[in-house]
Design a protein around this motif. Structure first.
Motif, PDB file in Angstrom:
ATOM      1  N   THR A  62     -19.989 -13.804   9.848  1.00  0.00           N
ATOM      2  CA  THR A  62     -18.656 -13.386   9.397  1.00  0.00           C
ATOM      3  C   THR A  62     -17.761 -14.559   9.008  1.00  0.00           C
ATOM      4  O   THR A  62     -16.588 -14.351   8.703  1.00  0.00           O
ATOM      5  CB  THR A  62     -17.944 -12.567  10.488  1.00  0.00           C
ATOM      6  OG1 THR A  62     -17.618 -13.411  11.607  1.00  0.00           O
ATOM      7  CG2 THR A  62     -18.806 -11.399  10.955  1.00  0.00           C
ATOM      8  N   VAL A  63     -18.286 -15.789   9.043  1.00  0.00           N
ATOM      9  CA  VAL A  63     -17.487 -16.951   8.654  1.00  0.00           C
ATOM     10  C   VAL A  63     -18.095 -17.603   7.424  1.00  0.00           C
ATOM     11  O   VAL A  63     -19.263 -17.390   7.095  1.00  0.00           O
ATOM     12  CB  VAL A  63     -17.369 -17.981   9.798  1.00  0.00           C
ATOM     13  CG1 VAL A  63     -16.715 -17.350  11.022  1.00  0.00           C
ATOM     14  CG2 VAL A  63     -18.720 -18.559  10.163  1.00  0.00           C
ATOM     15  N   THR A  64     -17.310 -18.422   6.768  1.00  0.00           N
ATOM     16  CA  THR A  64     -17.757 -19.096   5.555  1.00  0.00           C
ATOM     17  C   THR A  64     -18.481 -20.386   5.910  1.00  0.00           C
ATOM     18  O   THR A  64     -17.945 -21.210   6.662  1.00  0.00           O
ATOM     19  CB  THR A  64     -16.554 -19.419   4.649  1.00  0.00           C
ATOM     20  OG1 THR A  64     -15.857 -18.210   4.342  1.00  0.00           O
ATOM     21  CG2 THR A  64     -17.012 -20.078   3.355  1.00  0.00           C
ATOM     22  N   PRO A  65     -19.712 -20.596   5.408  1.00  0.00           N
ATOM     23  CA  PRO A  65     -20.397 -21.870   5.642  1.00  0.00           C
ATOM     24  C   PRO A  65     -19.548 -23.014   5.102  1.00  0.00           C
ATOM     25  O   PRO A  65     -18.767 -22.811   4.163  1.00  0.00           O
ATOM     26  CB  PRO A  65     -21.695 -21.708   4.853  1.00  0.00           C
ATOM     27  CG  PRO A  65     -21.889 -20.232   4.718  1.00  0.00           C
ATOM     28  CD  PRO A  65     -20.508 -19.660   4.605  1.00  0.00           C
ATOM     29  N   THR A  92     -12.314 -10.488  14.490  1.00  0.00           N
ATOM     30  CA  THR A  92     -11.758 -11.783  14.104  1.00  0.00           C
ATOM     31  C   THR A  92     -10.506 -12.058  14.922  1.00  0.00           C
ATOM     32  O   THR A  92      -9.528 -11.306  14.842  1.00  0.00           O
ATOM     33  CB  THR A  92     -11.423 -11.808  12.603  1.00  0.00           C
ATOM     34  OG1 THR A  92     -12.633 -11.643  11.852  1.00  0.00           O
ATOM     35  CG2 THR A  92     -10.773 -13.128  12.205  1.00  0.00           C
ATOM     36  N   LEU A  93     -10.527 -13.134  15.702  1.00  0.00           N
ATOM     37  CA  LEU A  93      -9.359 -13.542  16.476  1.00  0.00           C
ATOM     38  C   LEU A  93      -8.561 -14.630  15.768  1.00  0.00           C
ATOM     39  O   LEU A  93      -7.352 -14.736  15.960  1.00  0.00           O
ATOM     40  CB  LEU A  93      -9.784 -14.035  17.865  1.00  0.00           C
ATOM     41  CG  LEU A  93     -10.573 -13.041  18.719  1.00  0.00           C
ATOM     42  CD1 LEU A  93     -10.875 -13.647  20.092  1.00  0.00           C
ATOM     43  CD2 LEU A  93      -9.817 -11.729  18.882  1.00  0.00           C
ATOM     44  N   ALA A 100     -12.701 -21.244  13.583  1.00  0.00           N
ATOM     45  CA  ALA A 100     -12.635 -19.781  13.547  1.00  0.00           C
ATOM     46  C   ALA A 100     -13.067 -19.268  14.915  1.00  0.00           C
ATOM     47  O   ALA A 100     -13.938 -19.861  15.568  1.00  0.00           O
ATOM     48  CB  ALA A 100     -13.546 -19.213  12.458  1.00  0.00           C
ATOM     49  N   VAL A 101     -12.446 -18.186  15.369  1.00  0.00           N
ATOM     50  CA  VAL A 101     -12.771 -17.618  16.677  1.00  0.00           C
ATOM     51  C   VAL A 101     -13.104 -16.143  16.497  1.00  0.00           C
ATOM     52  O   VAL A 101     -12.376 -15.414  15.805  1.00  0.00           O
ATOM     53  CB  VAL A 101     -11.604 -17.791  17.680  1.00  0.00           C
ATOM     54  CG1 VAL A 101     -12.008 -17.242  19.051  1.00  0.00           C
ATOM     55  CG2 VAL A 101     -11.211 -19.255  17.800  1.00  0.00           C
ATOM     56  N   SER A 115     -20.058  -9.020  26.350  1.00  0.00           N
ATOM     57  CA  SER A 115     -18.865  -9.346  25.569  1.00  0.00           C
ATOM     58  C   SER A 115     -18.730 -10.868  25.511  1.00  0.00           C
ATOM     59  O   SER A 115     -18.772 -11.545  26.545  1.00  0.00           O
ATOM     60  CB  SER A 115     -17.618  -8.729  26.195  1.00  0.00           C
ATOM     61  OG  SER A 115     -16.482  -8.938  25.372  1.00  0.00           O
ATOM     62  N   MET A 116     -18.581 -11.379  24.289  1.00  0.00           N
ATOM     63  CA  MET A 116     -18.580 -12.819  24.079  1.00  0.00           C
ATOM     64  C   MET A 116     -17.413 -13.244  23.198  1.00  0.00           C
ATOM     65  O   MET A 116     -17.052 -12.544  22.251  1.00  0.00           O
ATOM     66  CB  MET A 116     -19.895 -13.238  23.398  1.00  0.00           C
ATOM     67  CG  MET A 116     -19.923 -14.674  22.885  1.00  0.00           C
ATOM     68  SD  MET A 116     -21.305 -14.977  21.741  1.00  0.00           S
ATOM     69  CE  MET A 116     -22.695 -14.796  22.843  1.00  0.00           C
ATOM     70  N   THR A 117     -16.854 -14.398  23.508  1.00  0.00           N
ATOM     71  CA  THR A 117     -15.935 -15.079  22.600  1.00  0.00           C
ATOM     72  C   THR A 117     -16.636 -16.339  22.118  1.00  0.00           C
ATOM     73  O   THR A 117     -17.169 -17.110  22.925  1.00  0.00           O
ATOM     74  CB  THR A 117     -14.625 -15.446  23.292  1.00  0.00           C
ATOM     75  OG1 THR A 117     -14.012 -14.272  23.822  1.00  0.00           O
ATOM     76  CG2 THR A 117     -13.663 -16.090  22.303  1.00  0.00           C
TER      77      THR A 117
END
Length: 284
Positions: A62-65, A92-93, A100-101, A115-117
């Protein structure tokens, strides 16, 4: 967006390793939702490291390389069922310029299992230092063991993994094992990061069992939470030394801290875990 097709199509000649790589290639069903299944080994439970690794892959998708994970903190909420597909819901936090979190919830039948952050960072240069790798026997001089199959201390060991334990120090609370995934792997660094996370769930609490001279068959155990910090790139199909220590056991819980080194001595990751450890009563 990353394409995981190469993971699913990879063939190393080691069926168990190819299955593991394919399982980590979670399927995207929406912008923030993924599905995945479990490996056939172990057969009666879901290995926590598998869920951690799948969640890391889902977050990375879900993030941009070139942003990649550098740390995660996870709770094991319920036991997973190996015959039920998992849904990985990514929230997305934060999306910043460097970091990015994401929160990733692994669910079965709409109930959270894990459940993971996870925090991801665009690679950059900075201050550099590390603890030295401790002197340990060479893995080629140690007996091989295949996790999740028959092992001296019970079902603590996976068909895809070659694990070689260094001799324990009697009375201590430490453990050192060499680990690697059998067979050659694709070069994708995201896969190797996910597999480092997978491997970090092996043997991290073994020092507590050494300290109290108990076998895994004498206690009931369950991982409660897990954290890992990924410091340097490393390949999961090359030898990694996982050196761990249990600083405390109390309240039917034990804590383990560990460092993972490449064979060249680079500190690839550090990890920590707390585990439920209850002695089994006498048979009735």
């Amino acid at each position: 967006m990353r394409d995981l097709t190469a993971w699913r199509e990879h063939r190393s000649g080691v069926a168990a390793s190819d299955e593991l790589v394919g399982v980590l290639a979670v399927e995207q069903v929406s912008e923030s939702t993924f599905t995945g299944h479990s490996t056939t080994v172990p057969s009666r439970r879901v290995f926590g490291g598998q869920l951690l690794a799948q969640s890391v892959v889902a977050a990375t998708m879900t993030v941009t390389p070139p942003a990649v994970p550098h740390s995660l903190h996870a709770y094991f909420v319920r036991a997973g069922r190996p015959d039920v597909k998992f849904q990985f819901a990514v929230t997305t936090l934060r999306d910043g310029r460097s970091f990015a979190v994401r929160r990733v919830d692994a669910l079965q039948d709409n109930e959270i299992v894990t459940s993971m952050t996870v925090s991801l960072q665009t690679p950059e240069e900075g201050l550099t230092h590390q603890d030295p790798m401790p002197a340990r026997p060479d893995p080629d001089d140690l007996p091989a063991r295949t996790p999740f199959l028959v092992s001296p201390d019970g079902p603590a060991t996976a068909g895809a993994v070659d694990l070689r334990a260094c001799p324990p120090v009697p009375g201590g609370a430490s453990s050192s094992v060499w680990l690697r995934v059998n067979g050659s792997l694709p070069d994708d660094p995201v896969l190797h990061q996910a597999l480092l996370v997978y491997l970090s769930d092996f043997a991290i609490l073994h020092g507590a069992f050494v300290r109290h001279d108990v076998a895994r068959t004498e206690v009931r155990t369950a991982s409660l939470d897990h954290s890992i910090w990924l410091q340097r790139p490393a390949r999961a199909d090359e030898w990694l030394l996982y050196d761990s220590h249990s600083p405390s056991a109390a309240g039917a819980r034990a804590v383990g801290r560990a460092a993972m080194f490449t064979q060249a001595g680079d500190l690839a990751a550090t990890a920590a875990q707390e585990m439920l450890v209850r002695r089994l009563g006498p048979a009735r």
